[in-house]
Design an enzyme around this catalytic site. Structure first.
Site: not given
Ligand code: HEM
Length: 509
Positions: A210, A358
Site C-alpha cells: 500500500d 480497487h
Molecule cells: C490504493 C488497499 C481503503 C482509495 C490502494 C492500494 C491498495 C489499497 C492495496 C494500492 C496501493 C497504492 O496505490 O497505494 C485498500 C484497503 C482498504 C482501502 C485494503 C480498506 C481496508 C480505501 C478507501 C479509499 C481508498 C476507503 C477511498 C475512498 C484508494 C486510492 C488509491 C488506493 C485513491 C490509489 C489509486 C491510485 O492512485 O492508483 N488501496 N484501500 N482506499 N486506495 Fe485503497
C-alpha cells in the site's frame, strides 16, 4: 462536461483556487507528506472546558505540532544518511491535531465555523446512510463508542518509530503522556486506537503493498521528470496544493493572513493552510477474503493470486496488472520508478484490469479522457492524500484454517482534502459504490453494455455486491464472468470528519 453523466459532478464553483501558496511551516505535517509512522496513536477526545482547552492549544499544543517543513527536513536528512551509508536514525516523534465541526464550534464560538464543507458540518455519522455504511436492522450504526452519537470533538495524532525490540518507542509514549498532561481536565478521552506497521512493512492486512500511489504536490514533491513539469515520479501527476490545503492564490504572495474576509473564497479566514481529514476504522476480514479467493479462484479456474490482483488492480508485491497482467513481478512492484507508470486508456475491454478493480475505481487515470471533455483533468479534482496505517494482530494459523476472523484487524484509513464532498465521499459513493461506474463500456464486438459493478475491496451496497470479471485469457480475449461477493471483506465500524487547522490558527485560537 454534463452534471447528468453518472460518476461526475460539475467541478464545484465554490472550490478554492487550487494554485495556492504552499506555506510549509504553517501546514500540519500529516497532510501533504505524511508523518513518518511505524506506530500511530489516535486519541479521540471530547472538550470538557472550552476556555481552558483553548489556552492549552494556544500556549502549548500549537508549538508541539509537527509541520510539513519539519517532515520534509526529516525526509532529506534520512535520504542524506542513506546516501552516506549511514542507517542510524534518530527517533522522530510527530504530533498533529484536528477537530470535528462540533469541536470547532466550542473553540471559535457561534457562527465561527459556518459555511464549511457540508459533509464536514453534518459529520460522518449523518453521512453514513448516503455512503451505504452498514447499519443494524433498526438503522443504528454499531460504531465504536462516541462515533455514532456526536461524542467526539477532536483527535490527537501521535506518531513514532518502533524501538530495536519492535516495541513502541519510549519517546512516543513520553510525548503522548506530555500532550495528555498538558490538556489535563480540559478534555476527556472518548476512544483510542493504535496503528502499527505490519511485519511485512508497507503491506496492508490483505497482503498488498500500500502507499504506492498518492498525488504529487507542486512545489513540494520533487519533479523527477524534467521533460514534463506536471509529473513527479513516473505516473505521478503533480497537483496544486489547493486540492489538499486552503490558502491564497499564488498571485497574491504578500497578502497578510489577518486581512478581514481573506483569503478569497474561504468561508472562514482561519481555514487558511488547514485541511479536512477523513478518518475511517475499516475492519478487514482477512481469513474470509483469502477463503473467497481460493473458492472463487477454483470455480473460475483462476489462480487465487491472480483473482486477488484483479480485484485490487495490483499484485501483492505492488506490481500493477496493467503492466504485469498474468503473473506477479516483484521487481516491478517494489520499484517506485516503475510501479506507478501506467494508464488505463489502452485497456477498454478490461483484459488487463477490470473496471471495478480497487485502483481503477478510486483513480481511473485517463479512462475518462475519451468520454468527457477534459476527462483526465476532471479526475484530478477527485483525488485524496492517503495517510492511513494498519491496526490489529496478524492472522493466526487457526483463523487461516477456519477461514474466520477471531480478532479485529484492518486499516485506520486517513485521507486529506479540501472538499470531503468532492474528494473522499465522491470516490466512495459515486465510484466505488456505484455499479454503473465506469459507464459507457461495451463488450468487445458487441453493443451490449458492461456494468463494471462494485469496487470489490471497499464498495458498499444496500444489497448484494457484484463485479464484472472478464476472466483473462490474455492476450487472446477473456471469458465473461460475474464475481458475486455476498459478504463485504471491509467493514467500517467508526468514522469521523476533522479539520486540521494551521499552526497560526491554533496559536490564535
Ligand atoms: C490504493 C488497499 C481503503 C482509495 C490502494 C492500494 C491498495 C489499497 C492495496 C494500492 C496501493 C497504492 O496505490 O497505494 C485498500 C484497503 C482498504 C482501502 C485494503 C480498506 C481496508 C480505501 C478507501 C479509499 C481508498 C476507503 C477511498 C475512498 C484508494 C486510492 C488509491 C488506493 C485513491 C490509489 C489509486 C491510485 O492512485 O492508483 N488501496 N484501500 N482506499 N486506495 Fe485503497
Amino acid at each position: 462536461m454534463s452534471a447528468s453523466v453518472p460518476g461526475f459532478s460539475a467541478v464545484i464553483a465554490s472550490k478554492i483556487d487550487r494554485s495556492v501558496q504552499l506555506r510549509r511551516s504553517e501546514i500540519q505535517g500529516d497532510v501533504l507528506i505524511g508523518l513518518q509512522k511505524d506506530v500511530e496513536f489516535f486519541i479521540f477526545f471530547r472538550i470538557e472546558d472550552a476556555d481552558a482547552f483553548k489556552r492549552v492549544v494556544r500556549d502549548h499544543l500549537a508549538d508541539l505540532v509537527t509541520t510539513t517543513e519539519a517532515v520534509r527536513s526529516r525526509e532529506l536528512q534520512i535520504a542524506a544518511a542513506k546516501e552516506a551509508g549511514d542507517l542510524e536514525r534518530l527517533p522522530f516523534v510527530g504530533f498533529n491535531l484536528g477537530f470535528t465541526h462540533q469541536g470547532l464550534g466550542a473553540l471559535v464560538g457561534e457562527g465561527g465555523a459556518d459555511g464549511m464543507d457540508p459533509s464536514f458540518m453534518a459529520g460522518a455519522a449523518a453521512r453514513a446512510a448516503d455512503l451505504n455504511d452498514p447499519a443494524g436492522q433498526d438503522g443504528t450504526l454499531a460504531w465504536k463508542p462516541g462515533f455514532a452519537d456526536g461524542g467526539i470533538d477532536g483527535v490527537f495524532l501521535l506518531t513514532g518509530p518502533l524501538d530495536c525490540k519492535d516495541a513502541v518507542h519510549p519517546l512516543l509514549v513520553e510525548k503522548r503522556d506530555d500532550v495528555l498532561a498538558l490538556a489535563g481536565g480540559s478534555i476527556s478521552i472518548v476512544h483510542e486506537e493504535t496503528g502499527r506497521v505490519r511485519p511485512e512493512r508497507g503491506h496492508e492486512h490483505f497482503g498488498f503493498r500500500d502507499g504506492i500511489s498518492n498525488p504529487g504536490v507542486r512545489g513540494l514533491t520533487p519533479n523527477q521528470n524534467p521533460a514534463d513539469g506536471d509529473q513527479g515520479a513516473p505516473g505521478q501527476d503533480l497537483l496544486w496544493p489547493g486540492e489538499f490545503v486552503f490558502g491564497y492564490p499564488v498571485q497574491d504572495p504578500e497578502k497578510p493572513f489577518t486581512e478581514p474576509g481573506d483569503p478569497p473564497g474561504l468561508p472562514q479566514a482561519w481555514m487558511r493552510d488547514g485541511s479536512y481529514m477523513v478518518f475511517r476504522r475499516l475492519k478487514q476480514l482477512v481469513p474470509e477474503f483469502d477463503a473467497f479467493l481460493d473458492e472463487r479462484g477454483e470455480a473460475l479456474g483462476l489462480d487465487p493470486a491472480l483473482l486477488g490482483a484483479r480485484m485490487v488492480g495490483r499484485w501483492k508485491s505492488g506490481a500493477p496488472v496493467m503492466i504485469a497482467p498474468l503473473q506477479d513481478e516483484p521487481a516491478i512492484g517494489g520499484a517506485p520508478l516503475l510501479n506507478n507508470d501506467f494508464e488505463f486508456g489502452s485497456d477498454p475491454h478490461q483484459r488487463r484490469c477490470p473496471y471495478a478493480a480497487h485502483i481503477r475505481k478510486t483513480y481511473p487515470r485517463d479512462d475518462l479522457a475519451r468520454l468527457i471533455p477534459n476527462g483526465e483533468g476532471v479526475v484530478q479534482t477527485h483525488r485524496i492524500m492517503r495517510a492511513g496505517i494498519p491496526f490489529g494482530p496478524e492472522v493466526t494459523e487457526a483463523e487461516a484454517e477456519s477461514g474466520t476472523s477471531a480478532a479485529e484487524r484492518g486499516l485506520l484509513f486517513v485521507c486529506y482534502q479540501t472538499s470531503i464532498v468532492e474528494q473522499f465521499e465522491f470516490i466512495q459513493k459515486d465510484w466505488s459504490n456505484a455499479p454503473g461506474f465506469l459507464f459507457d463500456q461495451t463488450r468487445p464486438g458487441s453493443d451490449e453494455a458492461v456494468e463494471p459493478g462494485h469496487d470489490p475491496i471497499i464498495g458498499q451496497a444496500s444489497g448484494a455486491r457484484e463485479m464484472d470479471e472478464p476472466v483473462p485469457n490474455y492476450p487472446f480475449g477473456s471469458r465473461r464472468s460475474t464475481l458475486a461477493m455476498p459478504n463485504p471483506f471491509v467493514v467500517p465500524d467508526a468514522a469521523a470528519y476533522f479539520f486540521m487547522p494551521s499552526i497560526f490558527a491554533l496559536r490564535t485560537a
